[in-house]
Design an enzyme around this catalytic site. Structure first.
Site, PDB file in Angstrom:
ATOM      1  N   ASN A 170       0.878  -1.167   0.000  1.00  0.00           N
ATOM      2  CA  ASN A 170       0.000   0.000   0.000  1.00  0.00           C
ATOM      3  C   ASN A 170       0.917   1.218   0.000  1.00  0.00           C
ATOM      4  O   ASN A 170       1.435   1.617   1.046  1.00  0.00           O
ATOM      5  CB  ASN A 170      -0.892  -0.041   1.244  1.00  0.00           C
ATOM      6  CG  ASN A 170      -1.820   1.153   1.327  1.00  0.00           C
ATOM      7  OD1 ASN A 170      -1.727   2.090   0.533  1.00  0.00           O
ATOM      8  ND2 ASN A 170      -2.722   1.118   2.292  1.00  0.00           N
ATOM      9  N   LYS A 189       3.099   0.624   3.239  1.00  0.00           N
ATOM     10  CA  LYS A 189       2.680  -0.434   4.166  1.00  0.00           C
ATOM     11  C   LYS A 189       2.864  -1.746   3.439  1.00  0.00           C
ATOM     12  O   LYS A 189       2.516  -1.844   2.256  1.00  0.00           O
ATOM     13  CB  LYS A 189       1.190  -0.286   4.494  1.00  0.00           C
ATOM     14  CG  LYS A 189       0.905   0.406   5.777  1.00  0.00           C
ATOM     15  CD  LYS A 189      -0.554   0.152   6.141  1.00  0.00           C
ATOM     16  CE  LYS A 189      -1.102   1.278   6.963  1.00  0.00           C
ATOM     17  NZ  LYS A 189      -2.537   1.377   6.949  1.00  0.00           N
ATOM     18  N   ARG A 214      -2.693  -1.995  -3.344  1.00  0.00           N
ATOM     19  CA  ARG A 214      -3.888  -1.188  -3.125  1.00  0.00           C
ATOM     20  C   ARG A 214      -3.794   0.000  -4.092  1.00  0.00           C
ATOM     21  O   ARG A 214      -2.785   0.707  -4.122  1.00  0.00           O
ATOM     22  CB  ARG A 214      -3.916  -0.670  -1.701  1.00  0.00           C
ATOM     23  CG  ARG A 214      -5.069   0.257  -1.502  1.00  0.00           C
ATOM     24  CD  ARG A 214      -4.969   1.029  -0.218  1.00  0.00           C
ATOM     25  NE  ARG A 214      -6.152   1.857  -0.067  1.00  0.00           N
ATOM     26  CZ  ARG A 214      -6.166   2.973   0.628  1.00  0.00           C
ATOM     27  NH1 ARG A 214      -5.093   3.401   1.230  1.00  0.00           N
ATOM     28  NH2 ARG A 214      -7.266   3.670   0.724  1.00  0.00           N
ATOM     29  N   HIS A 217     -12.908   3.005   0.205  1.00  0.00           N
ATOM     30  CA  HIS A 217     -12.869   1.979   1.263  1.00  0.00           C
ATOM     31  C   HIS A 217     -13.580   0.695   0.821  1.00  0.00           C
ATOM     32  O   HIS A 217     -14.039  -0.080   1.662  1.00  0.00           O
ATOM     33  CB  HIS A 217     -13.564   2.454   2.564  1.00  0.00           C
ATOM     34  CG  HIS A 217     -12.874   3.580   3.261  1.00  0.00           C
ATOM     35  ND1 HIS A 217     -13.583   4.572   3.888  1.00  0.00           N
ATOM     36  CD2 HIS A 217     -11.572   3.859   3.452  1.00  0.00           C
ATOM     37  CE1 HIS A 217     -12.723   5.434   4.431  1.00  0.00           C
ATOM     38  NE2 HIS A 217     -11.495   5.019   4.171  1.00  0.00           N
ATOM     39  N   LEU A 266     -14.868   3.569  10.108  1.00  0.00           N
ATOM     40  CA  LEU A 266     -14.451   4.823  10.750  1.00  0.00           C
ATOM     41  C   LEU A 266     -12.980   4.762  11.120  1.00  0.00           C
ATOM     42  O   LEU A 266     -12.610   4.207  12.161  1.00  0.00           O
ATOM     43  CB  LEU A 266     -15.264   5.075  12.023  1.00  0.00           C
ATOM     44  CG  LEU A 266     -16.793   5.078  11.911  1.00  0.00           C
ATOM     45  CD1 LEU A 266     -17.419   5.270  13.283  1.00  0.00           C
ATOM     46  CD2 LEU A 266     -17.268   6.158  10.955  1.00  0.00           C
ATOM     47  N   ARG A 309     -11.475  15.988   7.952  1.00  0.00           N
ATOM     48  CA  ARG A 309     -12.258  16.328   6.753  1.00  0.00           C
ATOM     49  C   ARG A 309     -13.697  16.656   7.133  1.00  0.00           C
ATOM     50  O   ARG A 309     -14.269  16.022   8.019  1.00  0.00           O
ATOM     51  CB  ARG A 309     -12.267  15.152   5.768  1.00  0.00           C
ATOM     52  CG  ARG A 309     -10.929  14.937   5.115  1.00  0.00           C
ATOM     53  CD  ARG A 309     -10.973  13.724   4.201  1.00  0.00           C
ATOM     54  NE  ARG A 309      -9.935  12.790   4.567  1.00  0.00           N
ATOM     55  CZ  ARG A 309      -9.889  11.522   4.164  1.00  0.00           C
ATOM     56  NH1 ARG A 309     -10.831  11.037   3.389  1.00  0.00           N
ATOM     57  NH2 ARG A 309      -8.900  10.743   4.534  1.00  0.00           N
ATOM     58  N   GLU A 360      -8.040  -5.290   5.134  1.00  0.00           N
ATOM     59  CA  GLU A 360      -7.949  -4.971   3.707  1.00  0.00           C
ATOM     60  C   GLU A 360      -6.796  -5.721   3.045  1.00  0.00           C
ATOM     61  O   GLU A 360      -6.889  -6.135   1.892  1.00  0.00           O
ATOM     62  CB  GLU A 360      -7.776  -3.461   3.531  1.00  0.00           C
ATOM     63  CG  GLU A 360      -9.049  -2.702   3.886  1.00  0.00           C
ATOM     64  CD  GLU A 360      -8.810  -1.237   4.171  1.00  0.00           C
ATOM     65  OE1 GLU A 360      -8.341  -0.910   5.282  1.00  0.00           O
ATOM     66  OE2 GLU A 360      -9.088  -0.408   3.296  1.00  0.00           O
TER      67      GLU A 360
HETATM   68  P1  AMP Z   1      -7.410   3.617  11.022  1.00  0.00           P
HETATM   69  O1  AMP Z   1      -7.380   4.595   9.888  1.00  0.00           O
HETATM   70  O2  AMP Z   1      -8.404   2.528  10.833  1.00  0.00           O
HETATM   71  O3  AMP Z   1      -6.052   3.116  11.421  1.00  0.00           O
HETATM   72  O4  AMP Z   1      -7.942   4.443  12.305  1.00  0.00           O
HETATM   73  C1  AMP Z   1      -7.171   5.449  12.922  1.00  0.00           C
HETATM   74  C2  AMP Z   1      -8.050   6.251  13.864  1.00  0.00           C
HETATM   75  O5  AMP Z   1      -8.702   5.351  14.764  1.00  0.00           O
HETATM   76  C3  AMP Z   1      -7.272   7.192  14.761  1.00  0.00           C
HETATM   77  O6  AMP Z   1      -7.162   8.473  14.200  1.00  0.00           O
HETATM   78  C4  AMP Z   1      -8.117   7.260  16.015  1.00  0.00           C
HETATM   79  O7  AMP Z   1      -8.953   8.407  15.949  1.00  0.00           O
HETATM   80  C5  AMP Z   1      -8.985   6.050  15.972  1.00  0.00           C
HETATM   81  N1  AMP Z   1      -8.789   5.151  17.125  1.00  0.00           N
HETATM   82  C6  AMP Z   1      -7.855   4.204  17.281  1.00  0.00           C
HETATM   83  N2  AMP Z   1      -7.982   3.589  18.496  1.00  0.00           N
HETATM   84  C7  AMP Z   1      -9.031   4.178  19.095  1.00  0.00           C
HETATM   85  C8  AMP Z   1      -9.667   4.013  20.357  1.00  0.00           C
HETATM   86  N3  AMP Z   1      -9.246   3.119  21.248  1.00  0.00           N
HETATM   87  N4  AMP Z   1     -10.725   4.803  20.637  1.00  0.00           N
HETATM   88  C9  AMP Z   1     -11.166   5.709  19.745  1.00  0.00           C
HETATM   89  N5  AMP Z   1     -10.609   5.913  18.552  1.00  0.00           N
HETATM   90  C10 AMP Z   1      -9.553   5.166  18.222  1.00  0.00           C
END
Ligand code: AMP
Length: 400
Positions: free
Chosen positions: A7, A14, A92, A181, A210, A242, A387
């Protein structure tokens, strides 16, 4: 069969090496600060081995990928004896426009198509392509596969993807909603079917991804009917930095009032909005949730706006789907934030959702689970996304 998944972002790579005979991760990691001072490479042997961090100069993607190959094949943590053991590389690729509705083996024509989509994803497609070309230079005969973020949403019908602006923009410039996504929405939908013990073809699902970027998808019988991100990943849910959905007239108004250039406005909407913009504290939900709800009024407001938008989309997608068997939460926030899940699903019993607050509290950190009460008509599932695994599986399929 051994498949390397890459990625490639503008300043990061990654990677994950899979043995697809046993579906296990042999090694994985991340190259950071590509093309900048202070580059590093993380390397983990196996899925949960101890992370080792190496400092080295990574001037471009080709050097980064060469270093990954070196770590995979040499030293005490090597997992393959030579690159000859590698069967294929899966990439990706963020934007495939409306040319690709599934993953494809990469040839000159596919590379040209990825290049043609740079206008749609100027930050993502160029490094994705650089990764493909770097592998080609190092291993000229290896098969490579492109897995597009947009492909899954190609099943959307015109009423979901056409913007209400003059039709010429679609006809001449392919300006329409694409969605992103896709790999994640597809993966968690198929896991949800397993968890619910029903074929995907019999299910109506709403998947909520999210992470740093956020999107939600209405899936009927395994096909995307609608999704919240649009022509770019800026539309839809409020995200870390965003803005998501916005009155378009506001953009003109703010630009005029503050005499902003196009790139300043672009920066404001993409990098300074979302929960960071509202809270002025952080784009990371962990910072806003610390001490919740006592941290600050603005932190609470940011969380409420973020959650309200998700709730609104869930309601809309129940209407689009004419029903719903399950809502599925995934990615950093979706998997790990009982707070957001509880704010969103508060007072949704009329829509058939009854959250089990205790299960909600304890389901996180990589766990899969149903967080509703037994009498909840619509289930709410938490499913960690993967993914990379989908990219490896698609690569194997394309090799056949
Ligand atoms: P990702 O893009 O899936 O790696 O998600 C990253 C985002 O997940 C970070 O910016 C955090 O805002 C959120 N995140 C990760 N761990 C937690 C947690 N324990 N509680 C709330 N948000 C989290």
């Amino acid at each position: 069969m051994k498949v390397l998944v890459l990625n490639c972002g503008s300043s990061s790579i990654k990677y994950q090496l899979f043995d697809m005979t046993s579906t296990t991760v042999l090694a994985k990691g991340l190259v950071q600060r590509v093309g900048m001072a202070g580059s590093t490479i993380d390397y983990r042997k196996g899925d949960d081995g101890k992370k080792k961090v190496y400092e080295c100069d990574v001037l471009d993607h080709k050097i980064g990928i060469s270093k990954i190959f070196e770590l995979l094949t040499t030293g005490e943590d090597a997992v393959i004896s030579s690159l000859k053991e590698l069967d294929a590389v899966g990439h990706r690729v963020v934007h495939g426009g409306d040319k690709f509705s599934s993953s494809v083996l990469i040839d000159a024509e596919v590379k040209k198509a990825i290049h043609d989509c740079i206008v749609f994803a100027p930050l993502h497609n160029p490094p994705n392509l650089k990764g493909v070309e770097a592998v080609e230079e190092i291993l000229p005969t290896i098969k490579q596969v492109a897995v597009f973020d947009t492909a899954f949403h190609q099943t959307m019908k015109p009423e979901a993807y056409i913007y209400a602006i003059p039709y010429m923009f679609y006809e001449k410039h392919r300006i329409r909603r694409y969605g992103f996504h896709g790999t994640s929405h597809r993966y968690v939908a198929s896991r949800a079917a397993k968890l619910l013990g029903k074929p995907l073809e019999e299910l109506k699902l709403i998947t909520v991804h999210l992470g740093n970027g956020c999107s939600i998808c209405a899936i009927d019988k395994g096909k995307s009917l609608d999704t919240s991100m649009g022509h770019t990943p800026l539309e839809g849910l409020a995200m870390g930095t965003r803005c998501g959905d916005l009155d378009p007239a506001l953009i003109l108004h703010i630009m005029k009032q503050y005499e902003l250039t196009i790139s300043e406005m672009d920066n404001l909407l993409n990098k300074h909005s979302g929960v960071l913009g509202i809270s002025q504290i952080s784009s990371d939900l962990r910072d806003l949730e610390e001490d919740w709800p006592k941290k600050s009024e603005r932190a609470n407001l940011a969380l409420d706006v973020y959650s309200h938008r998700i709730k609104k989309y869930i309601g809309a997608y129940m209407a689009v789907l004419n029903g719903c068997d399950a809502v599925v939460w995934t990615a950093g926030v979706g998997e790990n934030s009982p707070i957001v899940r509880s704010i969103v699903h508060r007072e949704m019993s009329w829509l058939g959702i009854k959250l089990d607050l205790e299960k909600n509290e304890v389901t996180w950190r990589g766990a899969e689970g149903d967080i509703t009460t037994p009498d909840s008509k619509v289930k709410v599932l938490v499913i960690p996304t993967n993914e990379e695994l989908v990219i490896a599986q698609d690569t194997v399929e394309c090799m056949k």
